[in-house]
Design a protein around this motif. Structure first.
Motif, PDB file in Angstrom:
ATOM      1  N   PHE A  82       0.796  -1.034  -0.156  1.00  0.00           N
ATOM      2  CA  PHE A  82       0.001   0.030  -0.079  1.00  0.00           C
ATOM      3  C   PHE A  82       0.897   1.130  -0.035  1.00  0.00           C
ATOM      4  O   PHE A  82       1.895   1.318   0.819  1.00  0.00           O
ATOM      5  CB  PHE A  82      -0.851   0.102   1.343  1.00  0.00           C
ATOM      6  CG  PHE A  82      -1.725  -1.114   1.503  1.00  0.00           C
ATOM      7  CD1 PHE A  82      -3.021  -1.049   0.987  1.00  0.00           C
ATOM      8  CD2 PHE A  82      -1.591  -2.158   2.237  1.00  0.00           C
ATOM      9  CE1 PHE A  82      -3.812  -2.181   1.133  1.00  0.00           C
ATOM     10  CE2 PHE A  82      -2.246  -3.415   2.404  1.00  0.00           C
ATOM     11  CZ  PHE A  82      -3.604  -3.030   1.908  1.00  0.00           C
ATOM     12  N   ARG A  83       0.331   2.321  -0.660  1.00  0.00           N
ATOM     13  CA  ARG A  83       1.105   3.664  -0.652  1.00  0.00           C
ATOM     14  C   ARG A  83      -0.079   4.714  -0.512  1.00  0.00           C
ATOM     15  O   ARG A  83      -0.930   4.719  -1.531  1.00  0.00           O
ATOM     16  CB  ARG A  83       2.033   3.757  -1.483  1.00  0.00           C
ATOM     17  CG  ARG A  83       2.900   5.196  -1.400  1.00  0.00           C
ATOM     18  CD  ARG A  83       4.078   5.240  -2.097  1.00  0.00           C
ATOM     19  NE  ARG A  83       4.573   6.397  -1.698  1.00  0.00           N
ATOM     20  CZ  ARG A  83       6.072   6.771  -2.062  1.00  0.00           C
ATOM     21  NH1 ARG A  83       6.882   5.830  -2.368  1.00  0.00           N
ATOM     22  NH2 ARG A  83       6.582   7.814  -1.675  1.00  0.00           N
ATOM     23  N   GLN A  92       3.324  11.207   3.171  1.00  0.00           N
ATOM     24  CA  GLN A  92       3.069   9.758   2.391  1.00  0.00           C
ATOM     25  C   GLN A  92       3.504   8.603   3.283  1.00  0.00           C
ATOM     26  O   GLN A  92       4.375   8.798   4.029  1.00  0.00           O
ATOM     27  CB  GLN A  92       3.805   9.827   1.281  1.00  0.00           C
ATOM     28  CG  GLN A  92       3.604  11.003   0.152  1.00  0.00           C
ATOM     29  CD  GLN A  92       4.466  10.962  -1.073  1.00  0.00           C
ATOM     30  OE1 GLN A  92       4.896   9.888  -1.585  1.00  0.00           O
ATOM     31  NE2 GLN A  92       5.112  12.085  -1.352  1.00  0.00           N
ATOM     32  N   TYR A  93       2.838   7.657   3.303  1.00  0.00           N
ATOM     33  CA  TYR A  93       3.396   6.237   3.943  1.00  0.00           C
ATOM     34  C   TYR A  93       3.161   5.213   2.942  1.00  0.00           C
ATOM     35  O   TYR A  93       2.392   4.774   2.027  1.00  0.00           O
ATOM     36  CB  TYR A  93       2.241   6.114   4.974  1.00  0.00           C
ATOM     37  CG  TYR A  93       2.384   4.871   5.774  1.00  0.00           C
ATOM     38  CD1 TYR A  93       3.290   4.620   6.727  1.00  0.00           C
ATOM     39  CD2 TYR A  93       1.362   3.877   5.735  1.00  0.00           C
ATOM     40  CE1 TYR A  93       3.467   3.469   7.246  1.00  0.00           C
ATOM     41  CE2 TYR A  93       1.673   2.617   6.279  1.00  0.00           C
ATOM     42  CZ  TYR A  93       2.582   2.577   7.080  1.00  0.00           C
ATOM     43  OH  TYR A  93       2.801   1.302   7.754  1.00  0.00           O
ATOM     44  N   GLU A  94       4.004   3.979   3.084  1.00  0.00           N
ATOM     45  CA  GLU A  94       3.926   3.018   2.306  1.00  0.00           C
ATOM     46  C   GLU A  94       4.476   1.872   3.148  1.00  0.00           C
ATOM     47  O   GLU A  94       5.041   1.802   4.236  1.00  0.00           O
ATOM     48  CB  GLU A  94       4.872   3.009   1.068  1.00  0.00           C
ATOM     49  CG  GLU A  94       6.207   3.073   1.630  1.00  0.00           C
ATOM     50  CD  GLU A  94       7.122   2.950  -0.046  1.00  0.00           C
ATOM     51  OE1 GLU A  94       6.907   2.344  -0.942  1.00  0.00           O
ATOM     52  OE2 GLU A  94       8.578   3.505   0.240  1.00  0.00           O
ATOM     53  N   ILE A  95       3.813   0.487   2.799  1.00  0.00           N
ATOM     54  CA  ILE A  95       4.177  -0.552   3.685  1.00  0.00           C
ATOM     55  C   ILE A  95       4.062  -1.782   2.487  1.00  0.00           C
ATOM     56  O   ILE A  95       3.189  -1.607   1.776  1.00  0.00           O
ATOM     57  CB  ILE A  95       3.239  -0.725   4.813  1.00  0.00           C
ATOM     58  CG1 ILE A  95       3.777  -2.188   5.645  1.00  0.00           C
ATOM     59  CG2 ILE A  95       1.857  -0.816   4.296  1.00  0.00           C
ATOM     60  CD1 ILE A  95       3.173  -2.040   6.858  1.00  0.00           C
ATOM     61  N   THR A  96       4.932  -2.723   2.777  1.00  0.00           N
ATOM     62  CA  THR A  96       4.797  -4.026   1.962  1.00  0.00           C
ATOM     63  C   THR A  96       4.689  -5.092   3.047  1.00  0.00           C
ATOM     64  O   THR A  96       5.630  -5.067   3.784  1.00  0.00           O
ATOM     65  CB  THR A  96       6.082  -4.142   1.024  1.00  0.00           C
ATOM     66  OG1 THR A  96       5.920  -3.112  -0.043  1.00  0.00           O
ATOM     67  CG2 THR A  96       5.831  -5.673   0.349  1.00  0.00           C
ATOM     68  N   LEU A  97       3.729  -5.884   3.023  1.00  0.00           N
ATOM     69  CA  LEU A  97       3.801  -7.014   3.896  1.00  0.00           C
ATOM     70  C   LEU A  97       3.896  -8.564   2.896  1.00  0.00           C
ATOM     71  O   LEU A  97       3.379  -8.890   2.092  1.00  0.00           O
ATOM     72  CB  LEU A  97       2.355  -7.051   4.566  1.00  0.00           C
ATOM     73  CG  LEU A  97       2.287  -5.779   5.363  1.00  0.00           C
ATOM     74  CD1 LEU A  97       0.902  -5.038   4.236  1.00  0.00           C
ATOM     75  CD2 LEU A  97       1.797  -5.962   6.696  1.00  0.00           C
ATOM     76  N   ALA A 112       7.783   6.365   5.954  1.00  0.00           N
ATOM     77  CA  ALA A 112       7.160   7.472   5.777  1.00  0.00           C
ATOM     78  C   ALA A 112       7.743   8.568   5.186  1.00  0.00           C
ATOM     79  O   ALA A 112       8.971   8.607   5.339  1.00  0.00           O
ATOM     80  CB  ALA A 112       6.477   7.791   7.209  1.00  0.00           C
ATOM     81  N   TYR A 113       7.024   9.474   4.357  1.00  0.00           N
ATOM     82  CA  TYR A 113       7.756  10.656   3.671  1.00  0.00           C
ATOM     83  C   TYR A 113       6.980  11.884   4.059  1.00  0.00           C
ATOM     84  O   TYR A 113       5.838  11.921   4.180  1.00  0.00           O
ATOM     85  CB  TYR A 113       7.682  10.184   2.169  1.00  0.00           C
ATOM     86  CG  TYR A 113       8.132   9.075   1.759  1.00  0.00           C
ATOM     87  CD1 TYR A 113       9.356   8.927   1.281  1.00  0.00           C
ATOM     88  CD2 TYR A 113       7.422   7.711   1.815  1.00  0.00           C
ATOM     89  CE1 TYR A 113       9.952   7.630   0.701  1.00  0.00           C
ATOM     90  CE2 TYR A 113       8.081   6.565   1.532  1.00  0.00           C
ATOM     91  CZ  TYR A 113       8.968   6.564   0.809  1.00  0.00           C
ATOM     92  OH  TYR A 113       9.764   5.476   0.351  1.00  0.00           O
TER      93      TYR A 113
END
Length: 376
Positions: A82-83, A92-97, A112-113
């Motif tokens: 998700f981003r 901004q925020y992103e994560i990979t699971l 986080a950006y």
């Protein structure tokens, strides 16, 4: 004013194989056939809330394991990512699971950006949050203030509201803990306690809610918001009938009226108590067409401050919005595709038909019989 969500990218989550930088407006009305993936898109926001609350493992377990969340299961998809971008990409925020051998999910990348000054710097500052644990670090209380101020606060409020259970024994009709009032619960189970808070602290907002309810239920005079005389820790939703001194409780309200009260409270509560984006699945259930018209007006007025995303099956509700508000979900080769309506393409049609009529005629897409049935 609440922070605005610019766009969202989702890969590998349920039927959402690849959604890239989908831009969200102030109002976003999601239409599509059963099985097209509307609810999956709304549910993605609840997933963010689970991450923020450090409830990833519980969320996965309650969903039936990672195989139920991964697009076409773990045999085909091994990661979910998700981003999100907010405030004109300032936050901004992103994560990979990744899937685990025990049918779970584990964060493998998280960041986080944020920009301190977009005019000075060409790229945002990156805060690497990858921690190696089983929960997302966005749920930690020890993050930099810049991350906590916007991202943590907003993600923690993202949850789908659904007030469809108004049966005789539903929680919304029964007594509630008078102190359960920090936020309106997603099923409305603490509606009486939350209205009591508004009565005590935010009288102007309560007045607006009551006036709006009277538009739909002319017999309604006002709420009676007092703790139970014999147990002051409990409170029940009570109200006065116009022209009468008698009190009635929630049991005397029709399902549609009770749902409308919950919806009016959700949208018309003070702006600082609202979620940063209000998420609803089929809010029109049980509402009279006139109530739907009033609800639509409320949604449009509130959206100037708080974004709204709702999934609907109702042409009547759709009639009250503009083409630019509408996202069409369709299932193609097992994957959900989301596209915003093109107002220019529909201009000649809209001179003769309403949006709801065009949807029923299958001129907008996303109608029953048009979707691919495969995939999760």
């Amino acid at each position: 004013m609440q922070p605005k969500l610019d766009h969202i990218s989702i890969k590998g989550f349920r039927s959402l194989a690849h959604i890239e930088k989908l831009r969200l407006n102030d109002v976003n009305v999601l239409i599509g056939a059963n099985g097209s993936g509307k609810s999956n898109f709304v549910e993605a926001f609840s997933f963010f809330r689970a991450l923020r609350q450090a409830n990833l493992q519980r969320y996965v377990a309650e969903a039936g394991g990672a195989s139920q969340l991964l697009h076409f299961g773990a045999a085909r998809t091994t990661e979910i990512s998700f981003r999100v971008s907010m405030n004109d990409e300032v936050d901004q925020y992103e994560i990979t699971l990744a899937a685990t051998d025990s049918d779970g999910l584990r964060p493998v990348l998280e960041a986080a950006y944020y920009w301190s000054d977009k005019r000075t710097y060409s790229t945002p500052y990156k805060e690497d949050l990858t921690g190696g644990g089983v929960e997302a670090e966005i749920g930690s209380e020890y993050l930099p203030e810049q991350v906590a101020q916007v991202l943590q606060r907003c993600l923690g409020t993202w949850s789908k509201y659904q007030f469809d259970d108004t049966s005789r024994r539903s929680a919304i009709r029964l007594t509630a803990d008078v102190n359960d009032n920090r936020r309106l619960r997603t099923d409305g189970s603490n509606l009486a306690a939350f209205l009591y808070l508004l009565n005590e602290k935010h009288g102007d907002s309560l007045d607006v809610i009551q006036r709006t309810v009277r538009l739909v239920a002319p017999f309604f005079d006002g709420f009676v918001l007092e703790p139970d005389a014999l147990n002051e820790s409990r409170i029940r939703l009570q109200w006065r009938h116009r022209g009468s001194d008698a009190y009635f409780d929630a049991a005397a309200l029709s399902d549609g009226t009770l749902r409308f009260i919950a919806l009016a409270t959700l949208f018309l509560q003070p702006s600082d108590l609202r979620p940063s984006i209000i998420l609803l699945d089929e809010p029109e259930l049980g509402l009279h067409p006139y109530a739907i018209a009033i609800l639509s007006s409320v949604i449009k007025s509130v959206s100037a401050e708080t974004q709204v995303l709702l999934a609907t099956q109702s042409p009547t509700l759709l009639d009250h919005f503009e083409p630019s508000d509408v996202l069409v979900a369709e299932r193609l080769d097992g994957s959900t595709r989301l596209e915003r309506l093109d107002a220019d393409r529909l201009e000649s049609w809209l001179s003769r038909y309403s949006l709801g009529q065009l949807w029923e005629k299958n001129e907008l897409g996303g109608r029953p019989g048009t979707e691919d049935r495969g995939g999760k």
